[in-house]
Enzyme design. Sequence first.
Site, PDB file in Angstrom:
ATOM      1  N   GLN A   1      -7.927  -5.009   9.013  1.00 29.14           N
ATOM      2  CA  GLN A   1      -6.895  -4.665   9.986  1.00 29.14           C
ATOM      3  C   GLN A   1      -7.307  -3.489  10.867  1.00 29.14           C
ATOM      4  O   GLN A   1      -6.457  -2.806  11.448  1.00 29.14           O
ATOM      5  CB  GLN A   1      -5.572  -4.342   9.280  1.00 29.14           C
TER       6      GLN A   1
ATOM      7  N   ASP B   1      -3.858   7.600   4.120  1.00 27.22           N
ATOM      8  CA  ASP B   1      -3.293   6.293   4.456  1.00 27.22           C
ATOM      9  C   ASP B   1      -4.012   5.738   5.690  1.00 27.22           C
ATOM     10  O   ASP B   1      -4.525   6.502   6.518  1.00 27.22           O
ATOM     11  CB  ASP B   1      -1.798   6.450   4.744  1.00 27.22           C
ATOM     12  N   GLU B   2      -4.043   4.402   5.828  1.00 29.16           N
ATOM     13  CA  GLU B   2      -4.645   3.726   6.992  1.00 29.16           C
ATOM     14  C   GLU B   2      -6.053   4.257   7.262  1.00 29.16           C
ATOM     15  O   GLU B   2      -6.425   4.566   8.402  1.00 29.16           O
ATOM     16  CB  GLU B   2      -3.758   3.919   8.238  1.00 29.16           C
TER      17      GLU B   2
ATOM     18  N   LYS C   1       0.818  -1.216   0.000  1.00 28.24           N
ATOM     19  CA  LYS C   1       0.000   0.000   0.000  1.00 28.24           C
ATOM     20  C   LYS C   1       0.856   1.272   0.000  1.00 28.24           C
ATOM     21  O   LYS C   1       0.505   2.251  -0.656  1.00 28.24           O
ATOM     22  CB  LYS C   1      -0.958   0.006   1.182  1.00 28.24           C
ATOM     23  N   THR C   2       1.988   1.253   0.730  1.00 31.24           N
ATOM     24  CA  THR C   2       2.844   2.451   0.745  1.00 31.24           C
ATOM     25  C   THR C   2       3.426   2.692  -0.640  1.00 31.24           C
ATOM     26  O   THR C   2       3.542   3.838  -1.094  1.00 31.24           O
ATOM     27  CB  THR C   2       3.963   2.290   1.780  1.00 31.24           C
TER      28      THR C   2
ATOM     29  N   ARG D   1       1.564 -11.327  10.277  1.00 32.19           N
ATOM     30  CA  ARG D   1       2.906 -10.794  10.596  1.00 32.19           C
ATOM     31  C   ARG D   1       3.982 -11.789  10.194  1.00 32.19           C
ATOM     32  O   ARG D   1       5.157 -11.434  10.064  1.00 32.19           O
ATOM     33  CB  ARG D   1       3.048 -10.519  12.093  1.00 32.19           C
TER      34      ARG D   1
END
Length: 769
Positions: free
Chosen positions: A251, A220-221, A37-38, A603
């Site tokens: 998330q 973002d987020e 995503k970044t 993770r």
Amino acid sequence: MSMTLERQIERLNPPQREAVTAPGQTALVVAGAGSGKTRVLTHRIAWLIEIERAAPQEILAVTFTNKAAAEMRERIGELLHMSPRGLWVGTFHGIAHRLLRAHWREAGLPETFQILDSDDQQRLIKRLLRELGDDTTKPAAVASFINARKDEGQRARHIDTQGFADRERLAELYRRYEAACERGGMVDFGELLLRSNELWVQQPALRDHYRRRFRHILVDEFQDTNTLQYAWLRNLAGSETSLFAVGDDDQSIYGWRGAKVENMREFERQFPDVKVIRLEQNYRSTGTILSAANALIANNRERLGKNLWSDAGSGEPIRLYAAYNEQDEARFVVEQIEAWAAAGNPRAEVAILYRSNAQSRAFEEQLMARRIRYRVYGGQRFFDRAEIRDALAYLRLVANPNDDTAFERVVNQPPRGIGDKTLETLRDEARAGGLSLWAVLTRLLEGGGLPGRAASALGGFAKLIGELRAAGNGQPLMDQVTVAVEASGLKTHYAKDPDGRGEGRVENLDELVNAASLFVNEDEELDPLTAFLSHAALEAGDAQGEAGADCVQLMTLHSAKGLEFRQVFLVGVEEGLFPSQRSIEEPARLEEERRLAYVGITRARERLFVSYAESRRIHGETRPAMASRFIEEIPAEHLTEVRLRGTVDRPVSARQAGGFGRDAYGDGGFGGRGYGNGGYGNRSASRGNNDFARPAAAPPKRESAWATPAKVAEGAGGLEVGQRVRHGKFGEGVIVDFEGQGPRTRVQVKFASAGSKWLMLDMAGLTPA
């Protein structure tokens, strides 16, 4: 397009490329864990500047941390070979602060307004409480109330207090706090965003100016936005604005601090012609890990929907370990870490993830015992936590009333109305007479040398310490610690802690009682309490690794978001612990707990271990536990049971006969206490409908890689697979398996009333039935 950017765009996968090059319209990018995503956000900004010919000052990019904002600016500069100056890239609060500095007059602020950090905020509230003569209300609780109201966009005048006395009192404190900030020209973090949002509402000309300026807004987020942040974005985005939101509803794990996952669903409804793009290719984890995560999260109902996948291959199965108790779980995990390190792998690539901070203690003890350095990420080691240090200080005063450091720590903790002036009087007397604070306190109380209010408060404290000493005299260590935690008021005090931390602090205090119940005094010359306090002091030593050091990472699941590790241990996956007890009866909370499990699973890059204990000590008492529903929701073909002997694992699927946990011996496989038929096959039958409740024939004997089917060679005490036995707590059952050797031999027994249990043979107390 520059050759550098062109090559970078070509390297993107099709959905990433679609998101980056989307026409200037509103878009919602549902970006799964590890899906880049970044990369998409930074490439999108580079695309807008180089291809869409947007000026840097026309772009506003908002994220949640300064670190993320700095990384975004750096990547954009590298892509475009230019300084990112001119771009507005920052956190919500950072952008709001920049706006208020530019428009302080319109915002009704002095030009030199100052920002209050959280400590300054609580000091101000403490002063207001002192002015009201209130020395019992916690400033942190008031600050939490005020901040939560601001996150909802509410001023004190907006709060409905009808019929709520406590709410009326807090609203009045909010009004006084607002007035004090206004007089002093001060704003807190919540005020930055609230007041800048009020600019959009109350100054339409200014809002329209910024709508024309910021033609492109990127967020973002997005799943972590709260009510006020979403309102701020909606007010700023005009009909001509290209709003590009990136987030992952799966998330969203910060509902307890105001995040609204429903903002992602509202986005589609409130912005016309929104384009939804899903990033589902994961570049982090193996196929098995992703399949497990997909299956788990599919049990949540309110989702935008996506399915993570990887072209990196299936990888290893997820290893599942059923521990006898939390100590056995910690031993197993640390032994696996030792094997990992012995094979030449870095310890820093290993993480132990847990739901509650209190769970860290057992792992810390095992790591220190084996001299393995570790780091508690985003938190403190167990014996360094404030609530634990408070409880230990009470115990130190019980052991030695002349301990001035312990005295100073708890004389007004919890608050009992003892002011700084009174304490300074005690210190002066102690210095002048060369006495301890306790000795001075006793003398002043006996001689009447204190004013009435101070004498009452200090007299109450002295009486409490005396009662703790009397109650603990000759009692077991666990009872002494229990009395100190309860009678001191610490448990009640910390239960009211704001910001959702109270429950965790109480759990830590309960874990201190557990630590006392398990403590073995190896120095006969010391009484148990003194030995325990020495043990706690030594455990607060230097085993904590520095950031960046090659040490094992310990953290809560909330702290793990955004991180990744080659090997992950997801521990304590038990009903009532994970998911937490409070969430089990609340669908919205349960779904957030499941999202937290999803975050934990994703993770892991290469290896994932999931473990649970079949019994766990809670407040010094051993209680049966059962595996979490989240384990049930992972497809059995992705799980392999880990056994202690050698390196052999057993696929879970090989143990099944019509339902997860049903093995060759019938109904009841591992962890089978409580989920239909003793296993996981039929949840509706849970809690009391166990087929094993009626007498059953002994299961057939079988050859096993884990134990000799007749008598185990060592440590079995003459017991055999298939033999009917009796247990003092669980009643009658049948032995179905053995594993391990010598003092670590474990026996699996399928009990009529408690399902299947793994027990340490030398502690089980089994007798032939």
